[in-house]
Design a protein around this motif. Structure first.
Motif, PDB file in Angstrom:
ATOM      1  N   ALA A 159       0.831  -1.206   0.000  1.00 63.50           N
ATOM      2  CA  ALA A 159       0.000   0.000   0.000  1.00 63.50           C
ATOM      3  C   ALA A 159       0.863   1.252   0.000  1.00 63.50           C
ATOM      4  O   ALA A 159       0.566   2.230  -0.704  1.00 63.50           O
ATOM      5  N   GLU A 160       1.935   1.225   0.781  1.00 64.98           N
ATOM      6  CA  GLU A 160       2.832   2.383   0.850  1.00 64.98           C
ATOM      7  C   GLU A 160       3.489   2.653  -0.500  1.00 64.98           C
ATOM      8  O   GLU A 160       3.525   3.789  -0.984  1.00 64.98           O
ATOM      9  N   ILE A 161       4.005   1.618  -1.141  1.00 61.56           N
ATOM     10  CA  ILE A 161       4.654   1.786  -2.445  1.00 61.56           C
ATOM     11  C   ILE A 161       3.645   2.252  -3.488  1.00 61.56           C
ATOM     12  O   ILE A 161       3.947   3.107  -4.332  1.00 61.56           O
ATOM     13  N   ASN A 162       2.435   1.719  -3.427  1.00 60.04           N
ATOM     14  CA  ASN A 162       1.404   2.108  -4.383  1.00 60.04           C
ATOM     15  C   ASN A 162       1.073   3.589  -4.267  1.00 60.04           C
ATOM     16  O   ASN A 162       0.904   4.279  -5.280  1.00 60.04           O
ATOM     17  N   ILE A 163       0.994   4.099  -3.042  1.00 61.22           N
ATOM     18  CA  ILE A 163       0.711   5.519  -2.847  1.00 61.22           C
ATOM     19  C   ILE A 163       1.850   6.365  -3.405  1.00 61.22           C
ATOM     20  O   ILE A 163       1.640   7.391  -4.056  1.00 61.22           O
ATOM     21  N   ARG A 164       3.082   5.925  -3.172  1.00 59.93           N
ATOM     22  CA  ARG A 164       4.230   6.668  -3.681  1.00 59.93           C
ATOM     23  C   ARG A 164       4.212   6.691  -5.218  1.00 59.93           C
ATOM     24  O   ARG A 164       4.530   7.720  -5.828  1.00 59.93           O
ATOM     25  N   ASP A 165       3.846   5.587  -5.816  1.00 63.47           N
ATOM     26  CA  ASP A 165       3.730   5.552  -7.276  1.00 63.47           C
ATOM     27  C   ASP A 165       2.673   6.531  -7.765  1.00 63.47           C
ATOM     28  O   ASP A 165       2.838   7.203  -8.789  1.00 63.47           O
ATOM     29  N   GLU A 166       1.557   6.601  -7.019  1.00 63.50           N
ATOM     30  CA  GLU A 166       0.474   7.501  -7.402  1.00 63.50           C
ATOM     31  C   GLU A 166       0.945   8.946  -7.355  1.00 63.50           C
ATOM     32  O   GLU A 166       0.628   9.739  -8.250  1.00 63.50           O
ATOM     33  N   VAL A 167       1.696   9.307  -6.328  1.00 62.33           N
ATOM     34  CA  VAL A 167       2.218  10.670  -6.228  1.00 62.33           C
ATOM     35  C   VAL A 167       3.135  10.959  -7.415  1.00 62.33           C
ATOM     36  O   VAL A 167       3.067  12.025  -8.036  1.00 62.33           O
ATOM     37  N   ASP A 168       4.000  10.005  -7.754  1.00 64.13           N
ATOM     38  CA  ASP A 168       4.903  10.188  -8.891  1.00 64.13           C
ATOM     39  C   ASP A 168       4.120  10.419 -10.182  1.00 64.13           C
ATOM     40  O   ASP A 168       4.480  11.253 -11.008  1.00 64.13           O
TER      41      ASP A 168
END
Length: 299
Positions: A159-168
């Protein structure tokens, strides 16, 4: 755990996204610490990010040797390689005699004295982005409790990595819209920024107790400022880590508590705090927080 450069995340090879993306190793390290604390029997926990199909073990806890750290695991080889390809947990109860895996990494594993091992892939967007291992120096059945524990850690990290990808992705969209000197005040861009701002606010509510939320809030406010055409309020610029540290200090956290939340050393917290105080010309922690808020650098 906020603003240092990560190796090769999608949508951030250059430009703003790379500057904003937290280092995924920080989140992995935090999850490994949680796992290590939950085991009653002493365990070795380790893992690392997967880039272009190859796993590099970057974090280890409970090891006696340095053989595992920095080890590169190729797809299909060993437990980790199988987990990368099959996208599901892989385990053996007796590594030395296991016939279901290749034994390309026998030397570091056997030198460490590991016998029972499980490798759990962190799957994001249909591919493995990291592998989490738990291992024991005695034969231990990898039953439901262990799988549940590692599954929770896997889901949190995914979930954390997915959110970071979304921000990118959203920052990359902004970069695309303004590329080539296009006027930032066009109605389409303004509406796009407002939409992104709203979505980022939704994301922050999904991670209320994460330092990632701090970075998301800061990015959301910058986007809101763009939609209003705001000019920078100050020439003072704080690094992402300095903002993270001041944010937790504003919440009343001690240096030790800040260090634990950001997965860094207390001495490193002091370093960032001194840097922020110098830039803000502040003589105390309280004064630094107050000036950062007044300048719009901190919520």
């Amino acid at each position: 755990m906020a603003v240092t450069c990560a190796e090769g995340p999608p949508y951030s090879a250059e430009g703003s996204a790379r500057l904003l993306r937290p280092r995924d190793d920080d989140a992995l390290r935090a999850e490994l610490r949680v796992i290590a604390q939950e085991f009653v029997t002493p365990a070795v926990v380790f893992g690392g990010p997967v880039s272009e199909g190859t796993l590099k073990i970057s974090e280890t806890l409970g090891t006696r040797t340095s053989g595992l750290r920095g080890l590169s695991i190729s797809p299909r080889l060993g437990l980790g390689g199988r987990a990368i390809i099959q996208l599901r947990p892989q385990s053996v109860e007796d590594y030395a005699t296991a016939r279901t895996i290749t034994h390309d990494y026998d030397r570091p594993v056997i030198n460490e004295g590991l016998r029972s091992i499980i490798a759990v892939p962190v799957v994001v967007g249909g591919g493995a982005r990291a592998i989490i291992y738990a291992a024991f120096r005695q034969s231990t059945p990898m039953g439901g409790r262990i799988l549940d524990m590692l599954g929770r850690a896997r889901d949190r990290l995914a979930a954390e990595i997915n959110i970071r990808d979304e921000v990118d992705r959203r920052v990359a969209l902004i970069d695309t819209l303004v590329e080539g000197g296009q006027a930032p005040a066009t109605s389409a861009l303004i509406e796009g920024i407002r939409e992104i701002h709203t979505e980022l606010r939704v994301l922050t509510r999904t991670t209320p107790d994460s330092a990632l939320a701090t970075s998301l809030h800061a990015l959301a406010d910058k986007l809101a400022g763009l939609s209003r055409g705001d000019a920078p309020a100050t020439d003072v610029t704080l690094s992402g880590r300095e903002v993270d540290v001041l944010t937790y200090i504003a919440l009343g956290c001690t240096n030790a508590a800040v260090a634990q939340r950001l997965s860094i050393k207390p001495e490193t917290v002091k370093h960032y705090l001194r840097g922020a105080m110098g830039k803000l010309d502040a003589r105390s922690r309280v004064e630094a927080v107050s000036r950062a808020r007044r300048l719009g650098l901190l919520q």
